[in-house]
Scaffold this active site. Structure first.
Site, PDB file in Angstrom:
ATOM      1  CE  LYS A  51      10.121   1.523   4.627  1.00 28.41           C
ATOM      2  NZ  LYS A  51       8.871   2.288   4.188  1.00 28.41           N
TER       3      LYS A  51
ATOM      4  N   GLY B  28       1.350  -0.033  -1.802  1.00 29.35           N
ATOM      5  CA  GLY B  28       2.744  -0.211  -1.715  1.00 29.35           C
ATOM      6  C   GLY B  28       3.347   0.076  -0.257  1.00 29.35           C
ATOM      7  N   GLY B  29       4.639   0.358  -0.369  1.00 25.51           N
ATOM      8  CA  GLY B  29       5.321   0.621   1.004  1.00 25.51           C
ATOM      9  C   GLY B  29       4.557   1.982   2.014  1.00 25.51           C
TER      10      GLY B  29
ATOM     11  CG  ASN C   6       9.533   3.122   9.346  1.00 19.36           C
ATOM     12  OD1 ASN C   6       8.983   2.540  10.617  1.00 19.36           O
ATOM     13  ND2 ASN C   6       9.148   4.094   8.734  1.00 19.36           N
TER      14      ASN C   6
ATOM     15  CB  SER D 276      18.436   9.919   3.909  1.00 20.18           C
ATOM     16  OG  SER D 276      17.286   9.753   4.900  1.00 20.18           O
TER      17      SER D 276
ATOM     18  N   GLY E 282       2.330  15.643   1.828  1.00 17.03           N
ATOM     19  CA  GLY E 282       2.779  14.373   2.763  1.00 17.03           C
ATOM     20  C   GLY E 282       4.062  14.883   3.682  1.00 17.03           C
TER      21      GLY E 282
ATOM     22  CB  SER F 272      16.599  10.067   8.057  1.00 18.61           C
ATOM     23  OG  SER F 272      15.169   9.790   7.616  1.00 18.61           O
TER      24      SER F 272
HETATM   25  P1  NAD Z   1       5.735   1.601  -3.798  1.00 20.73           P
HETATM   26  O1  NAD Z   1       6.338   1.450  -4.972  1.00 20.73           O
HETATM   27  O2  NAD Z   1       5.627   0.681  -2.654  1.00 20.73           O
HETATM   28  O3  NAD Z   1       4.077   1.594  -4.136  1.00 20.73           O
HETATM   29  C1  NAD Z   1       3.734   2.406  -5.499  1.00 20.73           C
HETATM   30  C2  NAD Z   1       2.131   2.512  -5.413  1.00 20.73           C
HETATM   31  O4  NAD Z   1       1.683   3.355  -6.441  1.00 20.73           O
HETATM   32  C3  NAD Z   1       1.548   1.118  -5.708  1.00 20.73           C
HETATM   33  O5  NAD Z   1       0.398   0.804  -5.331  1.00 20.73           O
HETATM   34  C4  NAD Z   1       1.412   1.162  -7.400  1.00 20.73           C
HETATM   35  O6  NAD Z   1       0.324   0.241  -7.974  1.00 20.73           O
HETATM   36  C5  NAD Z   1       0.882   2.682  -7.565  1.00 20.73           C
HETATM   37  N1  NAD Z   1       1.313   3.325  -8.772  1.00 20.73           N
HETATM   38  C6  NAD Z   1       2.614   3.617  -9.348  1.00 20.73           C
HETATM   39  N2  NAD Z   1       2.195   4.341 -10.298  1.00 20.73           N
HETATM   40  C7  NAD Z   1       1.125   4.543 -10.692  1.00 20.73           C
HETATM   41  C8  NAD Z   1       0.263   4.920 -11.751  1.00 20.73           C
HETATM   42  N3  NAD Z   1       0.980   5.532 -12.550  1.00 20.73           N
HETATM   43  N4  NAD Z   1      -1.050   4.913 -11.666  1.00 20.73           N
HETATM   44  C9  NAD Z   1      -1.594   4.525 -10.301  1.00 20.73           C
HETATM   45  N5  NAD Z   1      -1.029   4.019  -9.582  1.00 20.73           N
HETATM   46  C10 NAD Z   1       0.379   4.020  -9.621  1.00 20.73           C
HETATM   47  O7  NAD Z   1       5.889   3.087  -3.254  1.00 20.73           O
HETATM   48  P2  NAD Z   1       5.770   3.841  -1.825  1.00 20.73           P
HETATM   49  O8  NAD Z   1       6.856   3.862  -1.172  1.00 20.73           O
HETATM   50  O9  NAD Z   1       4.331   3.296  -1.527  1.00 20.73           O
HETATM   51  O10 NAD Z   1       5.654   5.363  -2.187  1.00 20.73           O
HETATM   52  C11 NAD Z   1       4.084   5.580  -2.738  1.00 20.73           C
HETATM   53  C12 NAD Z   1       4.150   7.242  -2.509  1.00 20.73           C
HETATM   54  O11 NAD Z   1       4.186   7.535  -1.120  1.00 20.73           O
HETATM   55  C13 NAD Z   1       5.455   7.989  -3.142  1.00 20.73           C
HETATM   56  O12 NAD Z   1       4.940   9.302  -3.802  1.00 20.73           O
HETATM   57  C14 NAD Z   1       6.171   8.571  -1.994  1.00 20.73           C
HETATM   58  O13 NAD Z   1       6.748   9.569  -2.154  1.00 20.73           O
HETATM   59  C15 NAD Z   1       5.246   8.528  -0.882  1.00 20.73           C
HETATM   60  N6  NAD Z   1       5.768   8.297   0.326  1.00 20.73           N
HETATM   61  C16 NAD Z   1       5.351   9.495   1.431  1.00 20.73           C
HETATM   62  C17 NAD Z   1       6.008   9.304   2.642  1.00 20.73           C
HETATM   63  C18 NAD Z   1       5.623  10.356   3.722  1.00 20.73           C
HETATM   64  O14 NAD Z   1       6.000  10.211   4.839  1.00 20.73           O
HETATM   65  N7  NAD Z   1       5.079  11.404   3.149  1.00 20.73           N
HETATM   66  C19 NAD Z   1       6.330   8.131   3.001  1.00 20.73           C
HETATM   67  C20 NAD Z   1       6.527   7.088   1.909  1.00 20.73           C
HETATM   68  C21 NAD Z   1       6.312   7.117   0.525  1.00 20.73           C
END
Ligand code: NAD
Length: 288
Positions: free
Chosen positions: A73, A135-136, A94, A22, A258, A24
């Protein structure tokens, strides 16, 4: 570091597993040093097995608080005393703040998303949004956008375990905010294309565009985009994703990765713990 730590230093944690990768700790400790604030931020390997003890230690050690990441989380919620409204709606936390033994859970990812756009002069209020992923990341983005006045939110998700989560989110948002949210099948390309044509802001919050899916994008045809919209990919590694390239090819005026969302979610947590603004420009220049 040595000259900064003394008998009064307050500890802030990060509880997750795995967590050694991380950024952070580096981000927050550099921000504390820059502002001369007497806090130290440390990462702890905490999973669901030692989570209860770890949360008790926040009170026992009079820590100022903690960040929380996977797999904790959702699991942390029963151990907290209060939740703010966005965390309660997301069912995920978070950031934890310890106010004299009272632990409050927050979620700052959605705040980071909204602030990243605001820094570019874009207000989510009154906007029509399309979000892929629930998702998250997708959940707090949808919830915070709704709380901040987005008019309409269309959530597209593939048929997987997250799909019912997206349905739950959409119903809750519609019931509890002034936004109208709906959930759609990502596999229905005509519906997705039409939604993009009619939206102001498109946010991709899926894993597509990073890691093994680095060369993939959910939108490969530039004609699905229009110039006046905003396209934000939550991915920040790589800095320029395939989706962003397609949006640029389409002549979209506002295309973002992002990174600012990530910095601003950290800044929002920093503010909750210290009541100070994180020096975001300084941290961006130092680390990214
Ligand atoms: P997660 O596992 O909780 O959710 C993943 C999501 O992606 C789900 O909705 C799933 O259905 C979808 N998904 C996965 N593979 C897929 C595919 N091949 N086609 C279509 N949909 C697909 O993950 P998360 O924590 O929500 O992270 C998701 C993205 O957000 C990641 O790319 C992560 O890097 C990014 N993220 C960015 C920040 C930021 O601060 N910029 C913070 C958290 C997460």
């Amino acid at each position: 570091m040595a000259e900064r730590i003394d008998g009064h230093t307050l500890l802030i944690g990060l509880m997750a597993y795995p967590i050694r990768h991380s950024m952070s700790p580096t981000m927050h400790n550099n921000a504390f040093a820059k502002l001369g604030l007497n806090y130290a931020y440390l990462a702890f390997e905490v999973d669901n097995n030692n989570l209860a003890d770890a949360v008790l230690s926040i009170k026992a050690l009079d820590m100022r608080g903690s960040n929380v990441s996977m797999p904790n989380k959702q699991k942390i919620i029963p151990y907290l005393d209060r939740l703010d409204s966005a965390a309660e709606m997301c069912g995920a936390v978070n950031t934890v703040v310890n106010d004299n033994g009272v632990l409050t859970g927050y979620t700052t990812d959605g705040i980071g998303f909204v602030k990243a756009l605001k820094n570019e002069g874009i207000d989510v209020s009154g906007k029509k949004m399309v979000i892929t992923g629930a998702g998250g990341a997708g959940t707090p983005i949808a919830v915070q956008s709704a709380l901040d006045g987005a008019a309409e939110i269309k959530i597209f998700n593939q048929e997987d375990d997250i799909y019912p989560v997206a349905q739950h989110n959409a119903q809750m948002i519609t019931e509890r905010t002034n936004s109208t949210a709906s959930v759609h099948h990502l596999e229905d390309k005509d519906d997705f294309k039409e939604a993009l044509a009619g939206c102001d802001i498109y946010c991709d919050a899926t894993n597509v565009g990073m890691g093994k899916l680095k060369d993939k994008t959910l939108v490969s045809d530039p004609s699905w985009f229009h110039k006046d919209m905003v396209v934000l990919d939550t991915v920040y590694s790589p800095r320029e994703t395939k989706l962003m390239q397609v949006a640029q090819e389409a002549g979209v005026n506002h295309v973002f990765n992002g990174l600012e969302m990530m910095l601003e979610q950290g800044a929002a947590a920093f503010k909750l713990w210290t009541d100070e603004e994180m020096p975001v420009d300084y941290i961006r220049n130092l680390l990214f």
